[in-house]
Design a protein around this motif. Sequence first.
Motif, mmCIF file in Angstrom:
data_model
loop_
_atom_site.group_PDB
_atom_site.id
_atom_site.type_symbol
_atom_site.label_atom_id
_atom_site.label_comp_id
_atom_site.label_asym_id
_atom_site.label_seq_id
_atom_site.Cartn_x
_atom_site.Cartn_y
_atom_site.Cartn_z
ATOM 1 N N ALA A 194 1.604 6.430 -6.241
ATOM 2 C CA ALA A 194 1.652 7.757 -6.845
ATOM 3 C C ALA A 194 0.401 8.573 -6.538
ATOM 4 O O ALA A 194 0.480 9.775 -6.347
ATOM 5 C CB ALA A 194 1.864 7.644 -8.349
ATOM 6 N N ARG A 195 -0.761 7.944 -6.486
ATOM 7 C CA ARG A 195 -2.000 8.665 -6.286
ATOM 8 C C ARG A 195 -2.668 8.367 -4.948
ATOM 9 O O ARG A 195 -3.794 8.761 -4.722
ATOM 10 C CB ARG A 195 -2.971 8.340 -7.417
ATOM 11 N N LEU A 196 -1.986 7.702 -4.073
ATOM 12 C CA LEU A 196 -2.589 7.343 -2.796
ATOM 13 C C LEU A 196 -2.474 8.491 -1.798
ATOM 14 O O LEU A 196 -1.415 9.102 -1.649
ATOM 15 C CB LEU A 196 -1.923 6.096 -2.209
ATOM 16 N N SER A 197 -3.557 8.742 -1.114
ATOM 17 C CA SER A 197 -3.556 9.756 -0.057
ATOM 18 C C SER A 197 -2.786 9.215 1.142
ATOM 19 O O SER A 197 -2.524 8.006 1.246
ATOM 20 C CB SER A 197 -4.993 10.061 0.353
ATOM 21 N N ASP A 198 -2.476 10.111 2.070
ATOM 22 C CA ASP A 198 -1.810 9.674 3.301
ATOM 23 C C ASP A 198 -2.664 8.650 4.039
ATOM 24 O O ASP A 198 -2.141 7.673 4.583
ATOM 25 C CB ASP A 198 -1.509 10.868 4.211
ATOM 26 N N ALA A 199 -3.980 8.854 4.045
ATOM 27 C CA ALA A 199 -4.872 7.910 4.724
ATOM 28 C C ALA A 199 -4.804 6.532 4.071
ATOM 29 O O ALA A 199 -4.769 5.513 4.763
ATOM 30 C CB ALA A 199 -6.310 8.439 4.704
ATOM 31 N N ARG A 200 -4.757 6.484 2.744
ATOM 32 C CA ARG A 200 -4.666 5.193 2.051
ATOM 33 C C ARG A 200 -3.280 4.571 2.256
ATOM 34 O O ARG A 200 -3.171 3.364 2.396
ATOM 35 C CB ARG A 200 -4.989 5.363 0.578
ATOM 36 N N LEU A 201 -2.245 5.417 2.249
ATOM 37 C CA LEU A 201 -0.909 4.884 2.521
ATOM 38 C C LEU A 201 -0.837 4.289 3.925
ATOM 39 O O LEU A 201 -0.236 3.236 4.123
ATOM 40 C CB LEU A 201 0.161 5.978 2.368
ATOM 41 N N ALA A 202 -1.461 4.944 4.891
ATOM 42 C CA ALA A 202 -1.445 4.462 6.272
ATOM 43 C C ALA A 202 -2.109 3.094 6.398
ATOM 44 O O ALA A 202 -1.783 2.328 7.307
ATOM 45 C CB ALA A 202 -2.123 5.469 7.196
ATOM 46 N N ALA A 203 -2.989 2.773 5.467
ATOM 47 C CA ALA A 203 -3.688 1.484 5.508
ATOM 48 C C ALA A 203 -2.946 0.387 4.742
ATOM 49 O O ALA A 203 -3.367 -0.772 4.767
ATOM 50 C CB ALA A 203 -5.100 1.651 4.936
ATOM 51 N N GLN A 204 -1.852 0.727 4.101
ATOM 52 C CA GLN A 204 -1.092 -0.242 3.320
ATOM 53 C C GLN A 204 -0.432 -1.270 4.240
ATOM 54 O O GLN A 204 -0.027 -0.939 5.359
ATOM 55 C CB GLN A 204 0.003 0.459 2.498
ATOM 56 N N PRO A 205 -0.271 -2.506 3.771
ATOM 57 C CA PRO A 205 0.362 -3.534 4.604
ATOM 58 C C PRO A 205 1.877 -3.323 4.725
ATOM 59 O O PRO A 205 2.589 -3.247 3.722
ATOM 60 C CB PRO A 205 0.051 -4.839 3.870
#
Length: 155
Positions: free
Chosen positions: A4-15
């Motif tokens: 919900a609060r993750l930026s696109d950059a943080r989402l891109a780093a998700q496994p």
Amino acid sequence: MTTARLSDARLAAQPATYWTGLAHEALIAFTRARQAELGFTQPQFWLLRNLSANDVSADGRGMTVPELCEAMCSYLRPEDDLATESRALVERGRLRLDDEGRLWITEAGEAARVEFKRHAPAIRARIHEGIDDADYVTALKVLRQMLRNTGHAVD
């Protein structure tokens, strides 16, 4: 994991493994729950499809439970019990069992297969709600490339 609060950059780093695994289990559970509400199971639908000359079966010939298990090995789940599911279909007159242990689809089974299949678009529509077809295609292209990157042949 919440997004919900993750930026696109943080989402891109998700496994990817986490999200694909979560999606896999959630989509199967959702589909099976909708099918159960309609009075059938996913393995029952698969049995009818694999025995129907109007669907997966090339010739409509009967098959044994082990042959059906082998034919469906790429998508059966560990909890799927084709012997139990086929007995339920025999009891309902949708399959018949011959003296050699082969299951054959009956007219009632073919009618049930057609009826079960009729519900697939509504289940798909619910799963795809709010997702543009172009976005869906992009997601599949990304997944297919990940498969290729890991040595899995994708046609």
